[in-house]
Design a protein around this motif. Structure first.
Motif, PDB file in Angstrom:
ATOM      1  N   GLY A 195       0.811  -1.210   0.000  1.00  0.00           N
ATOM      2  CA  GLY A 195       0.000   0.000   0.000  1.00  0.00           C
ATOM      3  C   GLY A 195       0.840   1.253   0.000  1.00  0.00           C
ATOM      4  N   TYR A 196       1.944   1.222   0.741  1.00  0.00           N
ATOM      5  CA  TYR A 196       2.865   2.361   0.787  1.00  0.00           C
ATOM      6  C   TYR A 196       3.480   2.614  -0.588  1.00  0.00           C
ATOM      7  CZ  TYR A 196       6.996   5.116   2.017  1.00  0.00           C
ATOM      8  OH  TYR A 196       7.970   6.077   2.082  1.00  0.00           O
ATOM      9  N   LEU A 197       3.858   1.532  -1.278  1.00  0.00           N
ATOM     10  CA  LEU A 197       4.546   1.666  -2.564  1.00  0.00           C
ATOM     11  C   LEU A 197       3.608   1.982  -3.723  1.00  0.00           C
ATOM     12  CD1 LEU A 197       6.996  -1.372  -2.347  1.00  0.00           C
ATOM     13  CD2 LEU A 197       7.620   1.053  -2.266  1.00  0.00           C
ATOM     14  N   PHE A 198       2.463   1.310  -3.758  1.00  0.00           N
ATOM     15  CA  PHE A 198       1.637   1.343  -4.965  1.00  0.00           C
ATOM     16  C   PHE A 198       0.239   1.924  -4.754  1.00  0.00           C
ATOM     17  CE2 PHE A 198       4.285  -2.580  -5.016  1.00  0.00           C
ATOM     18  CZ  PHE A 198       5.189  -2.191  -5.996  1.00  0.00           C
ATOM     19  N   GLY A 199      -0.115   2.266  -3.525  1.00  0.00           N
ATOM     20  CA  GLY A 199      -1.468   2.704  -3.243  1.00  0.00           C
ATOM     21  C   GLY A 199      -2.345   1.529  -2.819  1.00  0.00           C
ATOM     22  N   THR A 200      -3.509   1.839  -2.281  1.00  0.00           N
ATOM     23  CA  THR A 200      -4.357   0.798  -1.711  1.00  0.00           C
ATOM     24  C   THR A 200      -4.824  -0.213  -2.758  1.00  0.00           C
ATOM     25  OG1 THR A 200      -5.163   2.295   0.015  1.00  0.00           O
ATOM     26  CG2 THR A 200      -6.492   0.347  -0.446  1.00  0.00           C
ATOM     27  N   ALA A 201      -5.363   0.253  -3.865  1.00  0.00           N
ATOM     28  CA  ALA A 201      -5.935  -0.659  -4.855  1.00  0.00           C
ATOM     29  C   ALA A 201      -4.864  -1.544  -5.496  1.00  0.00           C
ATOM     30  CB  ALA A 201      -6.689   0.130  -5.921  1.00  0.00           C
ATOM     31  N   ALA A 202      -3.815  -0.918  -6.037  1.00  0.00           N
ATOM     32  CA  ALA A 202      -2.774  -1.695  -6.702  1.00  0.00           C
ATOM     33  C   ALA A 202      -2.008  -2.551  -5.700  1.00  0.00           C
ATOM     34  CB  ALA A 202      -1.813  -0.763  -7.445  1.00  0.00           C
ATOM     35  N   GLY A 203      -1.725  -1.996  -4.527  1.00  0.00           N
ATOM     36  CA  GLY A 203      -1.004  -2.767  -3.522  1.00  0.00           C
ATOM     37  C   GLY A 203      -1.770  -4.002  -3.089  1.00  0.00           C
ATOM     38  N   THR A 204      -3.087  -3.847  -2.922  1.00  0.00           N
ATOM     39  CA  THR A 204      -3.914  -5.002  -2.572  1.00  0.00           C
ATOM     40  C   THR A 204      -3.902  -6.031  -3.685  1.00  0.00           C
ATOM     41  OG1 THR A 204      -5.378  -3.626  -1.216  1.00  0.00           O
ATOM     42  CG2 THR A 204      -6.238  -5.761  -1.944  1.00  0.00           C
ATOM     43  N   LEU A 254      -8.733 -11.271   1.268  1.00  0.00           N
ATOM     44  CA  LEU A 254      -8.878  -9.921   0.698  1.00  0.00           C
ATOM     45  C   LEU A 254      -9.162  -8.837   1.728  1.00  0.00           C
ATOM     46  CD1 LEU A 254      -8.974  -8.079  -1.769  1.00  0.00           C
ATOM     47  CD2 LEU A 254     -11.378  -8.757  -2.074  1.00  0.00           C
ATOM     48  N   PRO A 255     -10.103  -9.012   2.669  1.00  0.00           N
ATOM     49  CA  PRO A 255     -10.411  -7.895   3.579  1.00  0.00           C
ATOM     50  C   PRO A 255      -9.218  -7.411   4.395  1.00  0.00           C
ATOM     51  CG  PRO A 255     -12.137  -9.557   3.676  1.00  0.00           C
ATOM     52  CD  PRO A 255     -11.017 -10.154   2.878  1.00  0.00           C
ATOM     53  N   THR A 256      -8.480  -8.346   5.022  1.00  0.00           N
ATOM     54  CA  THR A 256      -7.364  -7.904   5.864  1.00  0.00           C
ATOM     55  C   THR A 256      -6.202  -7.363   5.034  1.00  0.00           C
ATOM     56  OG1 THR A 256      -6.543 -10.191   5.950  1.00  0.00           O
ATOM     57  CG2 THR A 256      -7.907  -9.433   7.773  1.00  0.00           C
ATOM     58  N   PHE A 257      -5.989  -7.910   3.845  1.00  0.00           N
ATOM     59  CA  PHE A 257      -4.906  -7.395   3.008  1.00  0.00           C
ATOM     60  C   PHE A 257      -5.256  -6.014   2.473  1.00  0.00           C
ATOM     61  CE2 PHE A 257      -3.142 -11.437   3.566  1.00  0.00           C
ATOM     62  CZ  PHE A 257      -1.853 -11.453   3.056  1.00  0.00           C
ATOM     63  N   ALA A 258      -6.536  -5.784   2.185  1.00  0.00           N
ATOM     64  CA  ALA A 258      -6.954  -4.444   1.748  1.00  0.00           C
ATOM     65  C   ALA A 258      -6.804  -3.438   2.883  1.00  0.00           C
ATOM     66  CB  ALA A 258      -8.398  -4.492   1.254  1.00  0.00           C
ATOM     67  N   LEU A 259      -7.182  -3.837   4.093  1.00  0.00           N
ATOM     68  CA  LEU A 259      -6.998  -2.956   5.250  1.00  0.00           C
ATOM     69  C   LEU A 259      -5.521  -2.632   5.465  1.00  0.00           C
ATOM     70  CD1 LEU A 259      -9.466  -4.339   7.967  1.00  0.00           C
ATOM     71  CD2 LEU A 259      -9.475  -2.042   6.957  1.00  0.00           C
ATOM     72  N   ALA A 260      -4.677  -3.662   5.349  1.00  0.00           N
ATOM     73  CA  ALA A 260      -3.245  -3.446   5.549  1.00  0.00           C
ATOM     74  C   ALA A 260      -2.679  -2.516   4.481  1.00  0.00           C
ATOM     75  CB  ALA A 260      -2.506  -4.786   5.529  1.00  0.00           C
ATOM     76  N   ALA A 261      -3.108  -2.696   3.229  1.00  0.00           N
ATOM     77  CA  ALA A 261      -2.627  -1.822   2.151  1.00  0.00           C
ATOM     78  C   ALA A 261      -3.086  -0.385   2.373  1.00  0.00           C
ATOM     79  CB  ALA A 261      -3.118  -2.341   0.805  1.00  0.00           C
ATOM     80  N   ALA A 262      -4.334  -0.218   2.813  1.00  0.00           N
ATOM     81  CA  ALA A 262      -4.835   1.129   3.099  1.00  0.00           C
ATOM     82  C   ALA A 262      -4.042   1.769   4.237  1.00  0.00           C
ATOM     83  CB  ALA A 262      -6.325   1.067   3.459  1.00  0.00           C
ATOM     84  N   ALA A 263      -3.708   0.968   5.249  1.00  0.00           N
ATOM     85  CA  ALA A 263      -2.894   1.487   6.349  1.00  0.00           C
ATOM     86  C   ALA A 263      -1.518   1.906   5.850  1.00  0.00           C
ATOM     87  CB  ALA A 263      -2.763   0.431   7.443  1.00  0.00           C
ATOM     88  N   GLY A 264      -0.943   1.106   4.954  1.00  0.00           N
ATOM     89  CA  GLY A 264       0.363   1.450   4.395  1.00  0.00           C
ATOM     90  C   GLY A 264       0.331   2.727   3.596  1.00  0.00           C
ATOM     91  N   GLN A 265      -0.702   2.914   2.791  1.00  0.00           N
ATOM     92  CA  GLN A 265      -0.823   4.146   2.011  1.00  0.00           C
ATOM     93  C   GLN A 265      -0.961   5.354   2.927  1.00  0.00           C
ATOM     94  OE1 GLN A 265      -4.200   4.348  -0.620  1.00  0.00           O
ATOM     95  NE2 GLN A 265      -3.433   6.139  -1.696  1.00  0.00           N
ATOM     96  N   ASN A 266      -1.775   5.236   3.962  1.00  0.00           N
ATOM     97  CA  ASN A 266      -1.960   6.343   4.897  1.00  0.00           C
ATOM     98  C   ASN A 266      -0.704   6.615   5.710  1.00  0.00           C
ATOM     99  OD1 ASN A 266      -4.910   7.496   5.118  1.00  0.00           O
ATOM    100  ND2 ASN A 266      -5.142   5.320   4.670  1.00  0.00           N
TER     101      ASN A 266
END
Length: 227
Positions: free
Chosen positions: A84-93, A180-192
């Motif tokens: 999520g930090y590198l690619f954003g929430t959608a792409a990172g997920t 999917l749900p927890t990985f999406a949450l983790a990616a969103a946390a990384g982006q933020n």
């Protein structure tokens, strides 16, 4: 996935040599990572290493996420946050899920190839007992609930599923939907986190923890409803 999942004693004896080979190989990899590449267990280092590959970063990240399922040096959710930090929430997920599904399929196929004795050497007895009991009661829906739990190890679940009657395509669906749900949450946390929005990070982590606790507490009831 009905009935006990243990093979016969004849199957255990027939696979003894293969079990030893797998155990030695995994031990060698673990020692190699600890001695020669300890940074593989550091998500911050992984992030910098992936960034340095430029346009190949997505492929490198997917490869690392695949390997974490097979070798488990880094928790998948930690890497999802890096994604999520590198690619954003959608792409990172998306990249994380491709890697997790690929790694899960590899573990599943290896377990199916080498059989239950190999899995018993690599997975703790208490985990085996819990999986057997839960699978007996809840079948495929029970396995899906286990994939919803972030604390459930991908490698162990996929290895155990590999020595059950479960089909590979079913496992792929269970992993893709359940993780999917927890990985999406983790990616969103990384982006933020990358945007220094730490209040959002704390909120996302809190949601993940509370949701995981609820799923764990009511796992039997949830499995019954899903089934």
């Amino acid at each position: 996935m009905t009935g006990r999942l243990f093979d016969s004693s004849a199957a255990r004896n027939a696979a003894l040599v293969r079990v030893g080979a797998i155990a030695v190989a995994f031990a060698a990899v673990a020692v190699g990572v600890a001695v020669f590449a300890p940074r593989l267990a550091d998500p911050a280092w992984v992030r910098s290493a992936v960034e340095s590959t430029g346009p190949f970063a997505p492929l490198v990240f997917v490869g690392i996420q695949t390997l974490q399922v097979i070798l488990a040096p880094i928790p998948g959710q930690a890497l999802a946050a890096v994604g999520g930090y590198l690619f954003g929430t959608a792409a990172g997920t998306a990249y994380s899920m491709v890697g997790v599904v690929a790694g899960s399929a590899v573990v599943f196929l290896l377990a199916r190839r080498f059989g239950r004795p190999a899995v018993e050497r690599l997975v703790a007895d208490d985990a085996l007992a819990r999986f057997d009991g839960f699978a007996d009661r809840r079948g495929v829906t029970g396995l899906f609930v286990l994939f919803l739990l972030p604390a459930s190890p991908d490698d162990a679940l996929c290895a155990l599923a590999g020595v059950s009657p479960l089909r590979l395509r079913t496992l792929v669906v269970l992993v893709a939907v359940g993780r999917l749900p927890t990985f999406a949450l983790a990616a969103a946390a990384g982006q933020n986190a990358g945007a220094a929005n730490y209040e959002a990070v704390a909120l996302l982590v809190g949601v993940g923890v509370v949701t995981s606790a609820v799923v764990y507490r009511y796992r039997d009831e949830l499995a019954a409803r899903v089934g």
